[in-house]
Design a protein around this motif. Structure first.
Motif, PDB file in Angstrom:
ATOM      1  N   LYS A  96       0.740  -0.973  -0.171  1.00  0.00           N
ATOM      2  CA  LYS A  96      -0.036  -0.030  -0.063  1.00  0.00           C
ATOM      3  C   LYS A  96       0.929   1.077   0.035  1.00  0.00           C
ATOM      4  O   LYS A  96       1.754   1.169   0.566  1.00  0.00           O
ATOM      5  CB  LYS A  96      -0.904   0.028   1.236  1.00  0.00           C
ATOM      6  N   PRO A  97       0.634   2.343  -0.959  1.00  0.00           N
ATOM      7  CA  PRO A  97       1.337   3.359  -0.720  1.00  0.00           C
ATOM      8  C   PRO A  97       1.425   4.139   0.599  1.00  0.00           C
ATOM      9  O   PRO A  97       0.273   3.936   1.263  1.00  0.00           O
ATOM     10  CB  PRO A  97       0.739   4.385  -1.524  1.00  0.00           C
ATOM     11  N   VAL A  98       2.508   4.442   1.070  1.00  0.00           N
ATOM     12  CA  VAL A  98       2.605   5.012   2.441  1.00  0.00           C
ATOM     13  C   VAL A  98       1.597   5.932   2.779  1.00  0.00           C
ATOM     14  O   VAL A  98       1.317   6.042   3.869  1.00  0.00           O
ATOM     15  CB  VAL A  98       4.049   5.390   3.002  1.00  0.00           C
ATOM     16  N   ILE A 101      -1.749   5.014   4.085  1.00  0.00           N
ATOM     17  CA  ILE A 101      -2.110   4.034   5.254  1.00  0.00           C
ATOM     18  C   ILE A 101      -2.707   4.701   6.371  1.00  0.00           C
ATOM     19  O   ILE A 101      -1.965   5.766   6.975  1.00  0.00           O
ATOM     20  CB  ILE A 101      -0.706   3.454   5.759  1.00  0.00           C
ATOM     21  N   ASP A 102      -3.968   4.640   6.637  1.00  0.00           N
ATOM     22  CA  ASP A 102      -4.486   5.474   7.777  1.00  0.00           C
ATOM     23  C   ASP A 102      -4.241   5.133   9.110  1.00  0.00           C
ATOM     24  O   ASP A 102      -3.635   3.863   9.369  1.00  0.00           O
ATOM     25  CB  ASP A 102      -5.781   5.738   7.531  1.00  0.00           C
ATOM     26  N   ASP A 103      -4.630   5.382  10.073  1.00  0.00           N
ATOM     27  CA  ASP A 103      -4.404   5.187  11.647  1.00  0.00           C
ATOM     28  C   ASP A 103      -4.833   3.921  11.793  1.00  0.00           C
ATOM     29  O   ASP A 103      -4.179   3.030  12.581  1.00  0.00           O
ATOM     30  CB  ASP A 103      -4.938   6.221  12.427  1.00  0.00           C
ATOM     31  N   ASP A 104      -6.051   3.594  11.421  1.00  0.00           N
ATOM     32  CA  ASP A 104      -6.628   2.099  11.765  1.00  0.00           C
ATOM     33  C   ASP A 104      -5.863   1.136  11.311  1.00  0.00           C
ATOM     34  O   ASP A 104      -5.718   0.155  11.991  1.00  0.00           O
ATOM     35  CB  ASP A 104      -8.005   2.122  11.052  1.00  0.00           C
ATOM     36  N   GLU A 105      -5.266   1.290  10.107  1.00  0.00           N
ATOM     37  CA  GLU A 105      -4.384   0.159   9.588  1.00  0.00           C
ATOM     38  C   GLU A 105      -2.883   0.185  10.324  1.00  0.00           C
ATOM     39  O   GLU A 105      -2.536  -0.666  10.421  1.00  0.00           O
ATOM     40  CB  GLU A 105      -4.237   0.241   8.092  1.00  0.00           C
ATOM     41  N   TRP A 106      -2.536   1.320  10.615  1.00  0.00           N
ATOM     42  CA  TRP A 106      -1.493   1.319  11.461  1.00  0.00           C
ATOM     43  C   TRP A 106      -1.570   0.507  12.770  1.00  0.00           C
ATOM     44  O   TRP A 106      -0.704  -0.277  13.155  1.00  0.00           O
ATOM     45  CB  TRP A 106      -0.873   2.815  11.746  1.00  0.00           C
ATOM     46  N   ARG A 107      -2.602   0.816  13.218  1.00  0.00           N
ATOM     47  CA  ARG A 107      -2.859   0.113  14.434  1.00  0.00           C
ATOM     48  C   ARG A 107      -3.162  -1.495  14.633  1.00  0.00           C
ATOM     49  O   ARG A 107      -2.768  -2.177  15.158  1.00  0.00           O
ATOM     50  CB  ARG A 107      -4.214   0.696  15.262  1.00  0.00           C
ATOM     51  N   ARG A 108      -3.886  -1.701  13.020  1.00  0.00           N
ATOM     52  CA  ARG A 108      -3.945  -3.408  12.978  1.00  0.00           C
ATOM     53  C   ARG A 108      -2.636  -4.186  12.852  1.00  0.00           C
ATOM     54  O   ARG A 108      -2.649  -4.936  13.434  1.00  0.00           O
ATOM     55  CB  ARG A 108      -5.115  -3.248  11.770  1.00  0.00           C
ATOM     56  N   TYR A 109      -1.947  -3.237  12.022  1.00  0.00           N
ATOM     57  CA  TYR A 109      -0.727  -4.151  11.813  1.00  0.00           C
ATOM     58  C   TYR A 109       0.113  -4.182  13.214  1.00  0.00           C
ATOM     59  O   TYR A 109       0.812  -5.081  13.294  1.00  0.00           O
ATOM     60  CB  TYR A 109       0.245  -3.232  10.885  1.00  0.00           C
ATOM     61  N   PHE A 110       0.158  -3.108  13.936  1.00  0.00           N
ATOM     62  CA  PHE A 110       0.793  -3.399  15.139  1.00  0.00           C
ATOM     63  C   PHE A 110       0.204  -4.195  16.063  1.00  0.00           C
ATOM     64  O   PHE A 110       0.839  -5.006  16.645  1.00  0.00           O
ATOM     65  CB  PHE A 110       0.560  -1.824  15.951  1.00  0.00           C
ATOM     66  N   MET A 151       5.524  -1.487   1.532  1.00  0.00           N
ATOM     67  CA  MET A 151       4.921  -1.993   2.605  1.00  0.00           C
ATOM     68  C   MET A 151       5.767  -1.601   3.802  1.00  0.00           C
ATOM     69  O   MET A 151       5.987  -2.176   4.754  1.00  0.00           O
ATOM     70  CB  MET A 151       5.203  -3.622   2.672  1.00  0.00           C
ATOM     71  N   VAL A 152       5.504  -0.054   4.043  1.00  0.00           N
ATOM     72  CA  VAL A 152       6.315   0.551   5.187  1.00  0.00           C
ATOM     73  C   VAL A 152       5.796   0.027   6.553  1.00  0.00           C
ATOM     74  O   VAL A 152       6.396  -0.020   7.411  1.00  0.00           O
ATOM     75  CB  VAL A 152       6.227   1.959   4.986  1.00  0.00           C
ATOM     76  N   HIS A 153       4.319  -0.003   6.583  1.00  0.00           N
ATOM     77  CA  HIS A 153       3.679  -0.456   7.795  1.00  0.00           C
ATOM     78  C   HIS A 153       3.978  -2.009   8.069  1.00  0.00           C
ATOM     79  O   HIS A 153       4.336  -2.109   9.172  1.00  0.00           O
ATOM     80  CB  HIS A 153       2.209  -0.226   7.710  1.00  0.00           C
ATOM     81  N   GLY A 155       7.017  -3.187   7.219  1.00  0.00           N
ATOM     82  CA  GLY A 155       8.595  -3.032   7.718  1.00  0.00           C
ATOM     83  C   GLY A 155       8.635  -2.500   9.153  1.00  0.00           C
ATOM     84  O   GLY A 155       9.476  -2.994  10.208  1.00  0.00           O
ATOM     85  N   VAL A 156       8.078  -1.500   9.400  1.00  0.00           N
ATOM     86  CA  VAL A 156       8.074  -0.854  10.848  1.00  0.00           C
ATOM     87  C   VAL A 156       7.668  -1.921  11.802  1.00  0.00           C
ATOM     88  O   VAL A 156       8.169  -1.820  12.865  1.00  0.00           O
ATOM     89  CB  VAL A 156       7.047   0.428  10.889  1.00  0.00           C
ATOM     90  N   THR A 157       6.550  -2.590  11.730  1.00  0.00           N
ATOM     91  CA  THR A 157       6.244  -3.296  12.674  1.00  0.00           C
ATOM     92  C   THR A 157       7.270  -4.618  12.935  1.00  0.00           C
ATOM     93  O   THR A 157       7.189  -4.972  14.053  1.00  0.00           O
ATOM     94  CB  THR A 157       4.719  -4.054  12.694  1.00  0.00           C
ATOM     95  N   LYS A 158       7.842  -4.968  11.761  1.00  0.00           N
ATOM     96  CA  LYS A 158       8.617  -6.092  11.903  1.00  0.00           C
ATOM     97  C   LYS A 158       9.892  -5.612  12.647  1.00  0.00           C
ATOM     98  O   LYS A 158      10.757  -6.274  13.317  1.00  0.00           O
ATOM     99  CB  LYS A 158       8.852  -6.768  10.541  1.00  0.00           C
ATOM    100  N   THR A 159      10.286  -4.362  12.452  1.00  0.00           N
ATOM    101  CA  THR A 159      11.462  -3.850  12.900  1.00  0.00           C
ATOM    102  C   THR A 159      11.267  -3.597  14.590  1.00  0.00           C
ATOM    103  O   THR A 159      11.852  -4.215  15.324  1.00  0.00           O
ATOM    104  CB  THR A 159      11.804  -2.473  12.517  1.00  0.00           C
ATOM    105  N   ALA A 160      10.132  -3.341  14.969  1.00  0.00           N
ATOM    106  CA  ALA A 160       9.639  -3.293  16.403  1.00  0.00           C
ATOM    107  C   ALA A 160       9.633  -4.560  16.939  1.00  0.00           C
ATOM    108  O   ALA A 160      10.019  -4.879  18.087  1.00  0.00           O
ATOM    109  CB  ALA A 160       8.385  -2.768  16.614  1.00  0.00           C
ATOM    110  N   LEU A 161       9.158  -5.615  16.202  1.00  0.00           N
ATOM    111  CA  LEU A 161       9.341  -6.945  16.712  1.00  0.00           C
ATOM    112  C   LEU A 161      10.738  -7.481  17.064  1.00  0.00           C
ATOM    113  O   LEU A 161      10.839  -8.059  17.855  1.00  0.00           O
ATOM    114  CB  LEU A 161       8.618  -8.094  15.541  1.00  0.00           C
ATOM    115  N   LEU A 162      11.794  -7.114  16.109  1.00  0.00           N
ATOM    116  CA  LEU A 162      13.171  -7.428  16.543  1.00  0.00           C
ATOM    117  C   LEU A 162      13.394  -6.828  17.921  1.00  0.00           C
ATOM    118  O   LEU A 162      14.225  -7.346  18.791  1.00  0.00           O
ATOM    119  CB  LEU A 162      14.218  -6.859  15.528  1.00  0.00           C
ATOM    120  N   ALA A 163      13.186  -5.560  18.176  1.00  0.00           N
ATOM    121  CA  ALA A 163      13.555  -4.925  19.332  1.00  0.00           C
ATOM    122  C   ALA A 163      12.678  -5.534  20.369  1.00  0.00           C
ATOM    123  O   ALA A 163      13.292  -5.738  21.497  1.00  0.00           O
ATOM    124  CB  ALA A 163      13.175  -3.337  19.326  1.00  0.00           C
TER     125      ALA A 163
END
Length: 243
Positions: A96-98, A101-110, A151-153, A155-163
């Protein structure tokens, strides 16, 4: 190396298909008692049946629950006792183009990609630490270290998963419990033949069983000195010396 996980109990989240099912199958093949999980009861039971057909005398339980929600995590915890092996495989992705990606989708990915793992680790890790043995693994991917524009959303959540995984590894220091991430590269699955794979050093898609093999090793006593890491099963796809 002969890895025998007899007596170990494992849960693989999001394991009704794909990489998760391959991981659950290989754990069962190594004689662990495996809990298969998915949202759809019929699909989850079919996954368990698939393992039983492939692995003689497999010990497999199917539990349908949505682990992206607190209620789903509570349901699984009520049905599953203590664990020796926890594999956080549940995850979603999509292009999805960055800017779209709305707030609800960011929350869902997280919720799906990060909090599902946090809830399970938070519950099962203390018991592992008390008993002096446990293996926790979170399945990430190349997007965790090379954020894809489409797929920035993810990538961001998978980076968070590493942390998250590294942080819990520190919490388990000195207890005999290991906590690691697994960086999976482009893997064969429905529609995967269309994947562009220019950086792969093996010049092919990874087979799901190859991810499963790494998880089996990390679940074993032979991997007792491997913790707090991001272990690559990417076919050399990530173009760096370190993750």
């Amino acid at each position: 190396m002969n890895i025998d996980l007899t007596g170990r109990r494992a849960l693989v989240s999001g394991s009704s298909q794909g990489i998760g099912l391959a991981i659950a199958t290989e754990l069962a093949r190594s004689k662990a008692a495996v809990v298969v999980n998915g949202r759809n009861p019929d699909k989850t039971e079919r996954a368990a049946d698939s393992i039983r057909r492939q692995v003689q005398d497999a010990q497999v339980t199917a539990i349908a629950a949505d682990l992206a929600s607190a209620a789903g995590a509570d349901d699984v915890r009520a049905k599953v006792g203590e664990l020796d092996i926890l594999v956080n495989n549940l995850g979603i992705y999509g292009a999805k183009p960055v800017f779209e990606i709305d707030d609800d989708e960011w929350r869902r990915y997280f919720e799906v990609n990060v909090l599902s793992a946090v809830r399970l680790i938070r519950h099962y890790l203390p018991g592992m630490m008390e008993r002096g043995f446990g293996r926790v693994m979170s399945i990430a991917g190349e997007s965790a270290v090379a954020t894809p524009l489409h797929m920035v959303h993810n990538g961001v959540t998978k980076t968070a998963l590493l942390a998250v995984t590294r942080g819990f590894a520190k919490a388990a220091a000195g207890t005999g419990v290991t906590v690691n991430s697994v960086l999976a590269g482009p893997t064969r699955g429905p529609g995967s033949e269309e994947l562009d794979n220019p950086n792969s050093l093996i010049q092919r898609l990874i087979e799901p069983v190859e991810i499963g093999n790494m998880v089996v090793y990390l679940s074993s006593t032979q991997a007792s000195a491997t913790t707090g890491g991001a272990i690559r099963v990417d076919g050399g796809y990530i173009d760096s010396i370190l993750p």
